[in-house]
Design an enzyme around this catalytic site. Structure first.
Site, PDB file in Angstrom:
ATOM      1  N   GLU A 190       3.913   9.146  14.282  1.00 10.11           N
ATOM      2  CA  GLU A 190       2.544   9.036  14.790  1.00 10.11           C
ATOM      3  C   GLU A 190       1.804   7.869  14.151  1.00 10.11           C
ATOM      4  OE1 GLU A 190       1.236  10.609  17.408  1.00 10.11           O
ATOM      5  OE2 GLU A 190       3.297  11.327  17.586  1.00 10.11           O
ATOM      6  N   GLU A 192      10.431  17.249  13.382  1.00  9.82           N
ATOM      7  CA  GLU A 192      10.800  16.992  11.988  1.00  9.82           C
ATOM      8  C   GLU A 192       9.974  17.870  11.050  1.00  9.82           C
ATOM      9  OE1 GLU A 192      11.600  13.049   9.318  1.00  9.82           O
ATOM     10  OE2 GLU A 192       9.683  13.148  10.366  1.00  9.82           O
ATOM     11  N   GLU A 200      10.360   2.172  10.084  1.00 15.86           N
ATOM     12  CA  GLU A 200      11.357   3.196   9.778  1.00 15.86           C
ATOM     13  C   GLU A 200      10.618   4.520   9.778  1.00 15.86           C
ATOM     14  OE1 GLU A 200      13.040   5.857   8.014  1.00 15.86           O
ATOM     15  OE2 GLU A 200      13.689   4.717   6.258  1.00 15.86           O
ATOM     16  N   LYS A 247       0.863  -1.175   0.000  1.00 17.93           N
ATOM     17  CA  LYS A 247       0.000   0.000   0.000  1.00 17.93           C
ATOM     18  C   LYS A 247       0.905   1.232   0.000  1.00 17.93           C
ATOM     19  CE  LYS A 247      -2.681   3.389   1.484  1.00 17.93           C
ATOM     20  NZ  LYS A 247      -2.134   4.762   1.644  1.00 17.93           N
ATOM     21  N   CYS A 273      13.747  11.148   5.455  1.00 17.64           N
ATOM     22  CA  CYS A 273      13.598  10.846   6.883  1.00 17.64           C
ATOM     23  C   CYS A 273      14.911  11.015   7.638  1.00 17.64           C
ATOM     24  CB  CYS A 273      13.052   9.435   7.062  1.00 17.64           C
ATOM     25  SG  CYS A 273      13.951   8.183   6.125  1.00 17.64           S
ATOM     26  N   SER A 317       1.837   5.376  -0.540  1.00 13.81           N
ATOM     27  CA  SER A 317       1.156   6.609  -0.151  1.00 13.81           C
ATOM     28  C   SER A 317       0.234   7.076  -1.266  1.00 13.81           C
ATOM     29  CB  SER A 317       2.174   7.706   0.155  1.00 13.81           C
ATOM     30  OG  SER A 317       1.537   8.964   0.254  1.00 13.81           O
TER      31      SER A 317
END
Length: 506
Positions: free
Chosen positions: A243, A396, A262, A187, A297, A189
């Site tokens: 989150e 971030e 990750e 799946k 990231c 984004s």
């Protein structure tokens, strides 16, 4: 300017073929550079997830696994190499498609496609090597026992991947999953799914057994959540926000389902006064935060400068940053394109505004480039006079924004570098190699770069500590992510074990 390709209209890729989503809904695809709608993707729901998981489960166990899960690694390697060959053949089209979808400069996208092909080839080699590692003997202290280890695919895996490197981040999971003998539901984004759907078309072309890889697109709550909580999915591998990672962990915990995560990062780059060539260090600093518009990231978004070189370094950094070509990502030489979506654009602008309100100085950038009136473009931004309590230091941003602090001593630099809930990456620039080794050991992160920032190799492990997640991708560690280890022990003596007394013979 290169003419854009036609946007293929795809359905969900389930069971080796295409099907429309159960509710018939589709989501628009927005070009971040022009804000124009250029196509659409299917919006899957829980019903579609159910069908996809069933297809993956059937492919895993079909004919006792002879065609996939229990086939030799050499058999699976042929499919992986065939995928790599198709990626190479379609490199230009895939790169253009990803540029239109995600907004990254086409030069970057072309490099990503090279990495995608290399990743499939690397895991093809590891799949073949698995055959020689099966039934590896274990040395035991008792001669009347023999023991060996089997490495077996974990089962059906749910893969949830991000938009910043759409096909590459998917490949980091798909390639080792297939090498291990697992089957999967991917799946990607909803913000950048086009190249992942094209991976489905490549699977059709090479004849991958139906159901081995299934690809569903749609919103996280409607498609991602049902996948992560599905009782017939044996593992979830996720790359994305911290989150969302928390929610996936909570969901998987109900079934004691393994996960690998990750997640986010707020990585430091420490530059000491013995860095040597300032311009060389400046370029690595820029690559660490402005490549892919900072949507990385592991981006080294916190710059720590020794006080003796801080002013000179920032002067050179500003001079270099002014020279970055910011343009439509299809233009030759573009080095900074738009961020992926309007939502991300507004989020980054709010971070910059809050930093200014809290008392930080916007040394450079912080606004839309004046020559670009449309698209989700943000200037490369350098923020100074930052305190440790500020949002820009702690959270971030995931955009082309770097915050700067000055230090005096090595211990102070380390304290600042480790002052974060995250622990994905970190970097140090110094000509003192002993110092670099000390810093590498002291940084609380899963990845450390010395005299560089962000190089990534498929052979080396990738992953973080603390709130940046756990588990490792890439290298042999990436394959281990999707395998179970089974101990098999055999009693080889003709003599009885002798622990209990036999009953008396009449």
């Amino acid at each position: 300017m290169v003419a854009p390709p036609t946007i293929p209209r795809r359905g969900l890729f389930i069971g080796g073929g295409w099907r429309e989503p159960s509710l018939g809904r589709r989501l628009p695809v927005i070009n971040p550079a022009t804000e124009a709608t250029i196509g659409d993707i299917p919006a899957a729901t829980a019903e579609d997830v159910e069908i996809a998981v069933a297809a993956a489960r059937d492919a895993f166990s079909r004919d006792g696994g002879r065609h996939w899960s229990r086939a030799s690694g050499a058999v699976r390697a042929k499919f992986l190499r065939a995928i790599a060959a198709k990626i190479k053949d379609r490199k230009s089209d895939l790169a253009l498609l990803e540029t239109l979808d995600a907004g990254k400069p086409v030069d970057e996208a072309n490099g990503d496609m090279d990495d995608v092909a290399a990743c499939f080839e690397y895991y093809a080699d590891l799949a073949e090597a698995l055959d020689g590692k099966q039934s590896s003997p274990i040395s035991l202290p008792m001669e009347n026992f023999k023991s060996y280890v089997l490495r077996e695919p974990i089962g059906v895996v749910g893969l949830i991947t991000p938009w910043n490197y759409p096909l590459l981040m998917a490949t980091w999971k798909v390639a080792p999953v297939l090498a291990a003998g697992c089957t999967a539901v991917l799946k990607p984004s909803e913000l950048a799914s086009l190249t992942c759907l094209e991976l489905g078309a490549i699977c059709v072309e090479i004849g991958l057994p139906p159901g081995v890889l299934n690809i569903i697109t749609g919103l996280g709550p409607e498609a991602g959540a049902p996948l992560s909580s599905h009782p017939h999915v044996d593992k979830i591998a996720f790359t994305g926000s911290t989150e969302t990672g928390k929610r996936i962990m909570t969901s998987a915990a109900q079934m004691v389902k393994p996960v690998s995560l990750e997640l986010g990062g707020k990585s430091p780059l420490i530059v000491f006064d013995d860095a040597g060539d300032i311009d060389k260090a400046v370029e690595w600093t820029m690559f660490g935060i402005f490549a892919n518009a900072g949507q990385v990231c592991s981006a080294t978004s916190r710059l720590l400068l020794h006080e003796k070189i801080a002013k000179k370094f920032l002067d050179r950094l500003v001079a270099w940053v002014k020279n970055i070509k910011i343009s439509d990502p299809l233009e030759e030489g573009c080095r900074l394109g738009p961020v992926v979506s309007e939502g991300q654009y507004e989020k980054i602008k709010k971070f910059i505004s809050t930093a200014r309100t809290e008392g930080a100085t916007i040394l450079y950038g912080g606004a839309r480039p004046q020559h670009l009136r449309r698209g989700f473009f943000i200037e490369p931004t350098i923020i100074t006079d930052v305190s440790r309590s500020m949002q820009i230091w702690r959270e971030e941003v995931f955009g082309p924004v770097i915050c700067v602090k000055v230090f005096r001593t090595e211990s102070e630099a380390l304290e600042l570098a480790n002052d974060t809930h995250y622990g994905l990456g970190g970097a140090v620039i110094s000509n003192d190699q002993e110092r670099c080794e000390r810093i590498s050991k002291a940084l609380k992160s899963g990845i450390v770069w010395i005299n560089c920032s962000q190089p990534c190799f498929v052979q080396a492990p990738w992953g973080g500590n603390k709130r940046s997640g756990f588990g490792r991708e890439l290298g042999e560690w990436g394959l281990d992510n999707y395998m179970n280890v089974k101990q098999v022990t055999k009693y080889c003596s003709d003599e009885p074990w002798g622990w209990y007394q036999p009953p008396s013979k009449l």
